[in-house]
Design an enzyme around this catalytic site. Structure first.
Site, short mmCIF file in Angstrom:
data_model
loop_
_atom_site.label_atom_id
_atom_site.label_comp_id
_atom_site.label_asym_id
_atom_site.label_seq_id
_atom_site.Cartn_x
_atom_site.Cartn_y
_atom_site.Cartn_z
N LYS A 45 0.82 -1.22 0.00
CA LYS A 45 0.00 0.00 0.00
C LYS A 45 0.86 1.28 0.00
O LYS A 45 2.06 1.22 0.28
CB LYS A 45 -0.95 -0.05 1.21
CG LYS A 45 -1.98 -1.19 1.12
CD LYS A 45 -2.99 -1.12 2.26
CE LYS A 45 -3.99 -2.26 2.19
NZ LYS A 45 -5.05 -2.15 3.24
N HIS B 197 -2.13 -5.47 1.47
CA HIS B 197 -3.43 -6.10 1.21
C HIS B 197 -3.18 -7.52 0.73
O HIS B 197 -2.23 -7.76 -0.02
CB HIS B 197 -4.22 -5.35 0.13
CG HIS B 197 -5.31 -6.20 -0.47
ND1 HIS B 197 -6.52 -6.34 0.15
CD2 HIS B 197 -5.34 -6.99 -1.57
CE1 HIS B 197 -7.26 -7.20 -0.57
NE2 HIS B 197 -6.56 -7.59 -1.61
N GLU C 194 -9.55 -10.01 -8.02
CA GLU C 194 -8.50 -9.00 -7.82
C GLU C 194 -7.35 -9.18 -8.82
O GLU C 194 -6.82 -8.19 -9.34
CB GLU C 194 -8.00 -9.07 -6.37
CG GLU C 194 -9.09 -8.61 -5.39
CD GLU C 194 -8.76 -8.85 -3.93
OE1 GLU C 194 -7.67 -9.40 -3.63
OE2 GLU C 194 -9.58 -8.46 -3.09
N ASN D 296 -2.15 0.28 6.67
CA ASN D 296 -1.62 -0.96 7.25
C ASN D 296 -0.75 -1.75 6.27
O ASN D 296 -0.60 -2.96 6.37
CB ASN D 296 -2.76 -1.81 7.84
CG ASN D 296 -3.78 -2.22 6.79
OD1 ASN D 296 -3.64 -1.91 5.61
ND2 ASN D 296 -4.81 -2.92 7.23
N TYR E 91 -12.11 -1.87 -4.22
CA TYR E 91 -12.69 -2.06 -2.88
C TYR E 91 -14.22 -1.99 -2.89
O TYR E 91 -14.82 -1.66 -1.87
CB TYR E 91 -12.13 -1.02 -1.91
CG TYR E 91 -10.82 -1.42 -1.23
CD1 TYR E 91 -10.70 -2.63 -0.54
CD2 TYR E 91 -9.71 -0.58 -1.25
CE1 TYR E 91 -9.52 -2.99 0.09
CE2 TYR E 91 -8.52 -0.93 -0.62
CZ TYR E 91 -8.43 -2.14 0.06
OH TYR E 91 -7.26 -2.50 0.70
P1 ATP Z 1 -7.16 -5.96 3.08
O1 ATP Z 1 -8.48 -6.20 2.39
O2 ATP Z 1 -6.57 -4.58 2.78
O3 ATP Z 1 -6.19 -7.07 2.89
P2 ATP Z 1 -8.30 -6.87 5.54
O4 ATP Z 1 -8.92 -7.94 4.70
O5 ATP Z 1 -7.45 -7.28 6.69
O6 ATP Z 1 -7.42 -5.90 4.65
P3 ATP Z 1 -10.80 -5.45 5.39
O7 ATP Z 1 -11.85 -5.62 6.41
O8 ATP Z 1 -10.96 -6.10 4.05
O9 ATP Z 1 -9.41 -5.87 6.06
O10 ATP Z 1 -10.59 -3.89 5.19
C1 ATP Z 1 -9.93 -3.40 4.04
C2 ATP Z 1 -9.02 -2.27 4.45
O11 ATP Z 1 -9.80 -1.17 4.90
C3 ATP Z 1 -8.08 -2.57 5.64
O12 ATP Z 1 -6.89 -3.22 5.28
C4 ATP Z 1 -7.80 -1.18 6.16
O13 ATP Z 1 -6.80 -0.53 5.35
C5 ATP Z 1 -9.12 -0.48 5.95
N1 ATP Z 1 -9.99 -0.54 7.13
C6 ATP Z 1 -10.63 -1.62 7.61
N2 ATP Z 1 -11.37 -1.32 8.68
C7 ATP Z 1 -11.19 0.02 8.89
C8 ATP Z 1 -11.68 0.96 9.83
N3 ATP Z 1 -12.53 0.60 10.80
N4 ATP Z 1 -11.26 2.25 9.72
C9 ATP Z 1 -10.44 2.63 8.73
N5 ATP Z 1 -9.93 1.80 7.80
C10 ATP Z 1 -10.30 0.51 7.88
MG MG Z 2 -9.99 -7.53 2.90
#
Ligand code: ATP
Ligand code: MG
Length: 137
Positions: free
Chosen positions: A9, A115, A126, A112, A49
């Site tokens: 990211k 992804h 994806e 974070n 997304y």
């Molecule tokens: P990713 O899809 O990026 O691999 P993930 O599957 O662990 O991460 P998801 O629930 O799919 O988490 O959320 C997608 C992304 O949205 C997260 O990686 C984070 O960057 C962001 N995100 C998730 N929850 C929150 C939140 N409560 N506030 C802000 N950003 C969030």
């Molecule tokens: Mg995810």
């Protein structure tokens, strides 16, 4: 053998960390079968997304994802989806286990660093969202 999709990211690319993160991915035994650095438009980030479009963080997340370049890759290995999720660690770095990418590199819940696809169907979507057949060996 399974494939998954990874994004390094903007927060990580901005700190020049893609080499270190790719080294950790390769040391974990996952093979990079395709890779590119891109800078997404807002529309491209929103399409990627789309599953999160009703979430309160969708606007902020898509703005963050197009705030700078990212490194997209297709990773391959036995059980690649689950193994890469394990290497990434919990979504919120405050909850991420020792030795995970998010524990070591993530700035906060949104920024974070990485992804990874969460299921075979999302991996297929994806990968095809970012790579065409000619780009994948
Ligand atoms: P990713 O899809 O990026 O691999 P993930 O599957 O662990 O991460 P998801 O629930 O799919 O988490 O959320 C997608 C992304 O949205 C997260 O990686 C984070 O960057 C962001 N995100 C998730 N929850 C929150 C939140 N409560 N506030 C802000 N950003 C969030
Ligand atoms: Mg995810």
């Amino acid at each position: 053998l399974q494939r998954t999709f990874s994004i390094i990211k903007p927060d990580a690319v901005n700190r020049n960390l893609e080499g270190e993160i790719l080294a950790r991915i390769q040391k974990a035994g996952l093979r990079v079968v395709a890779m590119k650095k891109i800078h997404m438009t807002r529309e491209q980030a929103e399409g990627f997304y789309h599953v999160h479009k009703e979430r309160p963080f969708f606007g902020s997340l898509t703005e963050f994802m197009c705030s700078g370049p990212v490194v997209c890759s297709v990773l391959e290995g036995d059980d690649a989806i689950a193994r890469y999720r394990e290497l990434m660690g919990a979504t919120n770095p405050a909850n991420a286990a020792e030795g995970t990418l998010r524990k070591d590199f993530a700035l906060n819940l949104e920024a974070n660093s990485v992804h990874g696809s969460d299921a075979p169907e999302t991996a297929a979507f994806e990968i095809s969202y970012f790579f065409n057949a000619l780009e994948i060996t």
